[in-house]
Design a protein around this motif. Structure first.
Motif, short mmCIF file in Angstrom:
data_model
loop_
_atom_site.label_atom_id
_atom_site.label_comp_id
_atom_site.label_asym_id
_atom_site.label_seq_id
_atom_site.Cartn_x
_atom_site.Cartn_y
_atom_site.Cartn_z
N SER A 13 0.82 -1.22 0.00
CA SER A 13 0.00 0.00 0.00
C SER A 13 0.85 1.26 0.00
O SER A 13 1.23 1.80 1.04
CB SER A 13 -0.97 0.01 1.19
OG SER A 13 -1.81 1.14 1.07
N SER A 14 1.11 1.75 -1.21
CA SER A 14 1.98 2.91 -1.37
C SER A 14 1.37 4.17 -0.75
O SER A 14 2.07 4.97 -0.13
CB SER A 14 2.27 3.13 -2.85
OG SER A 14 1.06 3.28 -3.56
N TRP A 15 0.06 4.32 -0.88
CA TRP A 15 -0.56 5.54 -0.31
C TRP A 15 -0.58 5.47 1.21
O TRP A 15 -0.43 6.48 1.89
CB TRP A 15 -1.96 5.75 -0.89
CG TRP A 15 -1.91 6.06 -2.35
CD1 TRP A 15 -2.26 5.23 -3.38
CD2 TRP A 15 -1.43 7.27 -2.97
NE1 TRP A 15 -2.03 5.85 -4.59
CE2 TRP A 15 -1.53 7.10 -4.36
CE3 TRP A 15 -0.94 8.47 -2.48
CZ2 TRP A 15 -1.15 8.09 -5.27
CZ3 TRP A 15 -0.56 9.46 -3.38
CH2 TRP A 15 -0.67 9.27 -4.75
N ILE A 37 -6.30 -4.56 2.01
CA ILE A 37 -6.76 -4.26 0.64
C ILE A 37 -7.09 -5.59 -0.03
O ILE A 37 -6.33 -6.55 0.10
CB ILE A 37 -5.64 -3.55 -0.15
CG1 ILE A 37 -5.20 -2.28 0.55
CG2 ILE A 37 -6.08 -3.22 -1.56
CD1 ILE A 37 -3.86 -1.78 0.02
N PHE A 42 -12.59 -5.15 3.76
CA PHE A 42 -11.90 -3.87 3.52
C PHE A 42 -12.85 -2.67 3.60
O PHE A 42 -12.63 -1.74 4.39
CB PHE A 42 -11.18 -3.89 2.16
CG PHE A 42 -10.49 -2.59 1.83
CD1 PHE A 42 -9.34 -2.21 2.51
CD2 PHE A 42 -10.99 -1.72 0.86
CE1 PHE A 42 -8.70 -1.01 2.24
CE2 PHE A 42 -10.35 -0.53 0.58
CZ PHE A 42 -9.20 -0.17 1.26
N TYR A 43 -13.92 -2.68 2.80
CA TYR A 43 -14.79 -1.50 2.76
C TYR A 43 -15.50 -1.30 4.10
O TYR A 43 -15.68 -0.16 4.55
CB TYR A 43 -15.75 -1.55 1.58
CG TYR A 43 -15.00 -1.38 0.28
CD1 TYR A 43 -14.40 -0.16 -0.03
CD2 TYR A 43 -14.83 -2.44 -0.59
CE1 TYR A 43 -13.66 0.00 -1.19
CE2 TYR A 43 -14.09 -2.29 -1.75
CZ TYR A 43 -13.50 -1.07 -2.05
OH TYR A 43 -12.77 -0.91 -3.18
N ARG A 53 -13.81 4.80 1.24
CA ARG A 53 -13.36 3.94 0.14
C ARG A 53 -11.89 3.53 0.15
O ARG A 53 -11.56 2.46 -0.33
CB ARG A 53 -13.68 4.57 -1.23
CG ARG A 53 -15.15 4.73 -1.49
CD ARG A 53 -15.39 5.49 -2.77
NE ARG A 53 -14.87 4.73 -3.91
CZ ARG A 53 -15.62 3.98 -4.70
NH1 ARG A 53 -16.91 3.89 -4.48
NH2 ARG A 53 -15.10 3.33 -5.70
N THR A 54 -10.98 4.41 0.58
CA THR A 54 -9.55 4.09 0.41
C THR A 54 -8.77 4.29 1.72
O THR A 54 -9.23 4.95 2.65
CB THR A 54 -8.90 4.97 -0.68
OG1 THR A 54 -9.07 6.33 -0.31
CG2 THR A 54 -9.50 4.71 -2.04
N VAL A 55 -7.58 3.71 1.74
CA VAL A 55 -6.60 3.99 2.79
C VAL A 55 -5.45 4.78 2.16
O VAL A 55 -5.20 4.61 0.97
CB VAL A 55 -6.08 2.66 3.43
CG1 VAL A 55 -7.13 2.06 4.32
CG2 VAL A 55 -5.57 1.67 2.39
N PRO A 56 -4.79 5.62 2.93
CA PRO A 56 -4.92 5.81 4.36
C PRO A 56 -6.10 6.70 4.74
O PRO A 56 -6.59 7.47 3.91
CB PRO A 56 -3.60 6.52 4.73
CG PRO A 56 -3.30 7.35 3.50
CD PRO A 56 -3.74 6.50 2.34
N ASP A 68 -7.61 11.23 2.64
CA ASP A 68 -6.68 11.22 1.50
C ASP A 68 -5.29 11.53 2.04
O ASP A 68 -5.13 12.37 2.93
CB ASP A 68 -7.12 12.29 0.48
CG ASP A 68 -6.35 12.19 -0.81
OD1 ASP A 68 -6.92 11.71 -1.81
OD2 ASP A 68 -5.17 12.60 -0.83
N SER A 69 -4.28 10.87 1.46
CA SER A 69 -2.92 11.07 1.96
C SER A 69 -2.50 12.54 1.91
O SER A 69 -1.79 13.03 2.79
CB SER A 69 -1.93 10.22 1.16
OG SER A 69 -1.90 10.65 -0.18
N LEU A 70 -2.97 13.26 0.87
CA LEU A 70 -2.54 14.65 0.74
C LEU A 70 -3.11 15.51 1.87
O LEU A 70 -2.40 16.33 2.46
CB LEU A 70 -2.97 15.19 -0.62
CG LEU A 70 -2.28 16.44 -1.14
CD1 LEU A 70 -0.76 16.31 -1.10
CD2 LEU A 70 -2.73 16.76 -2.55
N HIS A 104 0.86 13.14 -6.65
CA HIS A 104 -0.50 12.76 -6.24
C HIS A 104 -1.40 12.56 -7.45
O HIS A 104 -2.25 11.68 -7.46
CB HIS A 104 -1.06 13.85 -5.31
CG HIS A 104 -2.34 13.46 -4.64
ND1 HIS A 104 -3.55 13.95 -5.02
CD2 HIS A 104 -2.58 12.61 -3.62
CE1 HIS A 104 -4.50 13.43 -4.25
NE2 HIS A 104 -3.93 12.61 -3.39
#
Ligand SMILES: N[C@@H](CCC(=O)N[C@@H](CS)C(=O)NCC(=O)O)C(=O)O
Length: 225
Positions: A13-15, A37, A42-43, A53-56, A68-70, A104
């Motif tokens: 998981s890169s993000w 993932i 997961f969800y 919906r997503t990690v992190p 969101d990572s940003l 990003h």
């Protein structure tokens, strides 16, 4: 209350890595929760954490949810302005933000052709033109920043821009991608950073490999540093 951080498998998981690094490198207490993932839960895990919906995903001590990572790293830079996450110099600061923004929103050819995988490296990956184009732009961004800062990291000490490009350094090592000598030295600096080593060791101890990340290539050990 401390921060809570939801992440996926460390080997893939890169993000998640981008969201996790600033906490560790800049010594910010955080409770990490893991999810898988591609796992059945997961969800449900993401939604019950409060994410989308997503990690992190992060819950701040005040209860704000960052999905969101940003937004996570941006928030940390604002909340801990004395930790040197972004360069103090206005021009260097703008360059760091620009590089993170390109990461990003871009480099999609590299990201899709070479999934991050800290469990193995691959023999014989041949980058196509689109991947070579992404690598050339990354090389340009890195060599320019490193020439200004004199390294060892993009803006001197390890900061948010480095966290954002850590998964790229891992891909360059894992797929043996062509880069300049300066960028290769930067990859080594990334991979030998204690936080990256901790992340990889934790991933290798806890994660199971997934078929989705298999490549039609032969394996070799991930480069030892
Ligand atoms: N733009 C997002 C991307 C997050 C992302 O795509 N994370 C991946 C894991 S590395 C994920 O959660 N994938 C699950 C999915 O998309 O269903 C960020 O910066 O946080």
């Amino acid at each position: 209350m401390t921060y809570k951080l939801l992440i996926g498998q460390r080997i893939y998981s890169s993000w998640s890595l981008r969201g996790w690094l600033p906490f560790v490198v800049h010594d910010i207490p955080v409770t990490v929760q893991d999810t898988l993932i591609y796992g059945d839960a997961f969800y449900d895990d993401v939604v019950s954490f409060g994410g989308h919906r997503t990690v992190p995903a992060v819950i701040t001590p005040e209860g704000a949810i960052l999905t969101d990572s940003l937004s996570i790293v941006w928030h940390l830079a604002n909340a801990f302005p004395d930790r040197g996450m972004l360069p103090a110099d206005k021009i260097a600061n703008a360059k760091a933000i620009n590089m993170m923004s390109e990461m990003h929103s871009g480099f999609t050819a590299l990201r899709s052709a070479c999934p991050m995988n800290l469990a193995t490296a691959w023999n014989g990956f041949a980058p196509d033109e689109a991947v070579r184009g992404d690598l050339a732009r990354i090389d340009e961004l890195w060599t320019d920043a490193l020439a200004q800062s004199q390294g060892p990291f993009l803006f001197g000490e390890y900061g948010l821009a480095d966290a954002y490009f850590a998964p790229v350094a891992i891909r360059i090592a894992g797929y043996d991608l062509p880069m300049s000598d300066t960028s290769r030295a930067y990859v080594t600096a990334q991979l030998t950073h204690p936080a990256i080593q901790q992340w990889q060791e934790d991933g290798l101890s806890n994660d199971t490999e997934l078929g989705q990340y298999e490549m039609p290539l032969t394996r070799k050990p991930f480069p030892k540093r």
